[in-house]
Design a protein around this motif. Sequence first.
Motif, PDB file in Angstrom:
ATOM      1  N   TRP A 209      -2.004   2.309  -3.658  1.00 29.73           N
ATOM      2  CA  TRP A 209      -0.903   1.379  -3.863  1.00 29.73           C
ATOM      3  C   TRP A 209       0.433   2.073  -4.086  1.00 29.73           C
ATOM      4  O   TRP A 209       0.499   3.107  -4.731  1.00 29.73           O
ATOM      5  CB  TRP A 209      -1.173   0.503  -5.082  1.00 29.73           C
ATOM      6  CG  TRP A 209      -2.442  -0.263  -4.982  1.00 29.73           C
ATOM      7  CD1 TRP A 209      -3.581  -0.050  -5.708  1.00 29.73           C
ATOM      8  CD2 TRP A 209      -2.731  -1.347  -4.099  1.00 29.73           C
ATOM      9  NE1 TRP A 209      -4.537  -0.949  -5.327  1.00 29.73           N
ATOM     10  CE2 TRP A 209      -4.046  -1.753  -4.345  1.00 29.73           C
ATOM     11  CE3 TRP A 209      -1.991  -2.015  -3.120  1.00 29.73           C
ATOM     12  CZ2 TRP A 209      -4.645  -2.810  -3.656  1.00 29.73           C
ATOM     13  CZ3 TRP A 209      -2.589  -3.057  -2.438  1.00 29.73           C
ATOM     14  CH2 TRP A 209      -3.896  -3.439  -2.707  1.00 29.73           C
ATOM     15  N   GLN A 210       1.469   1.438  -3.583  1.00 24.06           N
ATOM     16  CA  GLN A 210       2.832   1.787  -3.935  1.00 24.06           C
ATOM     17  C   GLN A 210       3.038   1.383  -5.389  1.00 24.06           C
ATOM     18  O   GLN A 210       2.422   0.428  -5.856  1.00 24.06           O
ATOM     19  CB  GLN A 210       3.774   0.993  -3.020  1.00 24.06           C
ATOM     20  CG  GLN A 210       5.153   1.538  -2.864  1.00 24.06           C
ATOM     21  CD  GLN A 210       5.190   2.767  -1.987  1.00 24.06           C
ATOM     22  OE1 GLN A 210       4.642   3.803  -2.332  1.00 24.06           O
ATOM     23  NE2 GLN A 210       5.826   2.658  -0.847  1.00 24.06           N
TER      24      GLN A 210
ATOM     25  N   LYS B 158      -7.982   8.560  -3.197  1.00 20.41           N
ATOM     26  CA  LYS B 158      -6.720   8.553  -2.460  1.00 20.41           C
ATOM     27  C   LYS B 158      -5.797   7.552  -3.102  1.00 20.41           C
ATOM     28  O   LYS B 158      -6.226   6.617  -3.764  1.00 20.41           O
ATOM     29  CB  LYS B 158      -6.913   8.264  -0.979  1.00 20.41           C
ATOM     30  CG  LYS B 158      -7.475   6.894  -0.647  1.00 20.41           C
ATOM     31  CD  LYS B 158      -7.270   6.504   0.786  1.00 20.41           C
ATOM     32  CE  LYS B 158      -8.312   7.061   1.707  1.00 20.41           C
ATOM     33  NZ  LYS B 158      -8.229   6.556   3.069  1.00 20.41           N
ATOM     34  N   GLU B 159      -4.526   7.776  -2.894  1.00 18.64           N
ATOM     35  CA  GLU B 159      -3.519   6.842  -3.391  1.00 18.64           C
ATOM     36  C   GLU B 159      -3.601   5.591  -2.528  1.00 18.64           C
ATOM     37  O   GLU B 159      -3.501   5.659  -1.311  1.00 18.64           O
ATOM     38  CB  GLU B 159      -2.136   7.496  -3.284  1.00 18.64           C
ATOM     39  CG  GLU B 159      -1.077   6.858  -4.120  1.00 18.64           C
ATOM     40  CD  GLU B 159      -1.267   7.091  -5.607  1.00 18.64           C
ATOM     41  OE1 GLU B 159      -1.124   6.109  -6.352  1.00 18.64           O
ATOM     42  OE2 GLU B 159      -1.565   8.218  -6.003  1.00 18.64           O
TER      43      GLU B 159
ATOM     44  N   THR C 216       0.837  -1.190   0.000  1.00 17.63           N
ATOM     45  CA  THR C 216       0.000   0.000   0.000  1.00 17.63           C
ATOM     46  C   THR C 216       0.878   1.249   0.000  1.00 17.63           C
ATOM     47  O   THR C 216       2.066   1.197   0.351  1.00 17.63           O
ATOM     48  CB  THR C 216      -0.922   0.030   1.227  1.00 17.63           C
ATOM     49  OG1 THR C 216      -0.116  -0.003   2.406  1.00 17.63           O
ATOM     50  CG2 THR C 216      -1.894  -1.135   1.218  1.00 17.63           C
ATOM     51  N   TRP C 217       0.277   2.346  -0.401  1.00 17.90           N
ATOM     52  CA  TRP C 217       0.964   3.626  -0.471  1.00 17.90           C
ATOM     53  C   TRP C 217       1.558   3.976   0.896  1.00 17.90           C
ATOM     54  O   TRP C 217       0.851   3.993   1.895  1.00 17.90           O
ATOM     55  CB  TRP C 217      -0.028   4.698  -0.914  1.00 17.90           C
ATOM     56  CG  TRP C 217       0.544   6.054  -0.997  1.00 17.90           C
ATOM     57  CD1 TRP C 217       0.265   7.105  -0.169  1.00 17.90           C
ATOM     58  CD2 TRP C 217       1.491   6.541  -1.949  1.00 17.90           C
ATOM     59  NE1 TRP C 217       0.977   8.204  -0.551  1.00 17.90           N
ATOM     60  CE2 TRP C 217       1.740   7.882  -1.650  1.00 17.90           C
ATOM     61  CE3 TRP C 217       2.159   5.950  -3.028  1.00 17.90           C
ATOM     62  CZ2 TRP C 217       2.630   8.656  -2.383  1.00 17.90           C
ATOM     63  CZ3 TRP C 217       3.029   6.733  -3.766  1.00 17.90           C
ATOM     64  CH2 TRP C 217       3.249   8.058  -3.431  1.00 17.90           C
ATOM     65  N   GLN C 218       2.855   4.185   0.921  1.00 18.12           N
ATOM     66  CA  GLN C 218       3.604   4.543   2.128  1.00 18.12           C
ATOM     67  C   GLN C 218       3.333   3.583   3.291  1.00 18.12           C
ATOM     68  O   GLN C 218       3.328   3.971   4.447  1.00 18.12           O
ATOM     69  CB  GLN C 218       3.310   5.992   2.522  1.00 18.12           C
ATOM     70  CG  GLN C 218       3.738   6.965   1.449  1.00 18.12           C
ATOM     71  CD  GLN C 218       3.469   8.416   1.797  1.00 18.12           C
ATOM     72  OE1 GLN C 218       2.639   8.739   2.649  1.00 18.12           O
ATOM     73  NE2 GLN C 218       4.173   9.300   1.125  1.00 18.12           N
ATOM     74  N   ARG C 219       3.082   2.323   2.935  1.00 15.01           N
ATOM     75  CA  ARG C 219       2.826   1.242   3.911  1.00 15.01           C
ATOM     76  C   ARG C 219       1.675   1.583   4.859  1.00 15.01           C
ATOM     77  O   ARG C 219       1.632   1.148   6.009  1.00 15.01           O
ATOM     78  CB  ARG C 219       4.090   0.896   4.681  1.00 15.01           C
ATOM     79  CG  ARG C 219       5.211   0.523   3.729  1.00 15.01           C
ATOM     80  CD  ARG C 219       5.981  -0.701   3.864  1.00 15.01           C
ATOM     81  NE  ARG C 219       5.764  -1.717   4.817  1.00 15.01           N
ATOM     82  CZ  ARG C 219       5.556  -2.986   4.471  1.00 15.01           C
ATOM     83  NH1 ARG C 219       5.468  -3.318   3.219  1.00 15.01           N
ATOM     84  NH2 ARG C 219       5.446  -3.900   5.386  1.00 15.01           N
ATOM     85  N   THR C 220       0.702   2.322   4.330  1.00 15.15           N
ATOM     86  CA  THR C 220      -0.485   2.658   5.114  1.00 15.15           C
ATOM     87  C   THR C 220      -1.257   1.382   5.413  1.00 15.15           C
ATOM     88  O   THR C 220      -1.447   0.544   4.539  1.00 15.15           O
ATOM     89  CB  THR C 220      -1.384   3.641   4.325  1.00 15.15           C
ATOM     90  OG1 THR C 220      -0.606   4.788   3.989  1.00 15.15           O
ATOM     91  CG2 THR C 220      -2.591   4.063   5.141  1.00 15.15           C
TER      92      THR C 220
ATOM     93  N   GLU D 291      -0.793  -3.931   5.331  1.00 17.08           N
ATOM     94  CA  GLU D 291      -0.184  -2.960   4.420  1.00 17.08           C
ATOM     95  C   GLU D 291       0.450  -3.572   3.182  1.00 17.08           C
ATOM     96  O   GLU D 291       1.171  -2.905   2.462  1.00 17.08           O
ATOM     97  CB  GLU D 291       0.846  -2.102   5.170  1.00 17.08           C
ATOM     98  CG  GLU D 291       2.139  -2.804   5.528  1.00 17.08           C
ATOM     99  CD  GLU D 291       2.006  -3.957   6.502  1.00 17.08           C
ATOM    100  OE1 GLU D 291       2.630  -4.996   6.245  1.00 17.08           O
ATOM    101  OE2 GLU D 291       1.285  -3.840   7.500  1.00 17.08           O
ATOM    102  N   HIS D 292       0.168  -4.825   2.912  1.00 19.92           N
ATOM    103  CA  HIS D 292       0.647  -5.438   1.677  1.00 19.92           C
ATOM    104  C   HIS D 292      -0.169  -6.689   1.361  1.00 19.92           C
ATOM    105  O   HIS D 292      -0.946  -7.156   2.189  1.00 19.92           O
ATOM    106  CB  HIS D 292       2.142  -5.769   1.746  1.00 19.92           C
ATOM    107  CG  HIS D 292       2.503  -6.872   2.678  1.00 19.92           C
ATOM    108  ND1 HIS D 292       2.662  -6.687   4.025  1.00 19.92           N
ATOM    109  CD2 HIS D 292       2.748  -8.185   2.454  1.00 19.92           C
ATOM    110  CE1 HIS D 292       2.998  -7.838   4.592  1.00 19.92           C
ATOM    111  NE2 HIS D 292       3.044  -8.765   3.654  1.00 19.92           N
TER     112      HIS D 292
END
Length: 157
Positions: free
Chosen positions: A98-99, A95-96, A19-23, A58-59
């Motif tokens: 994914w990384q 919102k973002e 996820t984006w910034q390990r959110t 977060e992943h």
Amino acid sequence: MKPVRRISPPGTYFVTFGTWQRTRYFIVESYAKLFLQTLYRYRREGRFQLHAFVVMPEHVHLLFTPAVDVTLERSVQLIKGGYSHEFGSVYGRKKEIWQRGFTDHRIRDARDFEAHREYIHENPVRRGLVERACDYRYSSAFPGFKLDNWPAAAKAA
């Protein structure tokens, strides 16, 4: 400069994306369920065969075989993009999620397949989220999820 990715050959893959910034989006049950609905929609459409998965906070780890006419890269794009689209439709938020990118490993043989499936299922146990893999609701180790047999296993039989 953005890294260039070559098209991966057909086969079964262990894939990880974050996820984006390990959110920690997937601590929200409705977000995790929506991801699983998206994943299974593409499976039903025949875009890939699904062998194992886990949705961590977060992943995500997947073990799957893209359809003959779908590349690995396109499969991941469908899953990540499809989820982002569904998320925006359901929650009305842009919102973002994914990384960028993903990591992958092409499965070589039955031992490799089993090792990666076990890694996926044991991930929540190693992280201390549950004591037994079968207790983690967002994993294919949890009873009731439909999964596909590994195609290479049929060839070896």
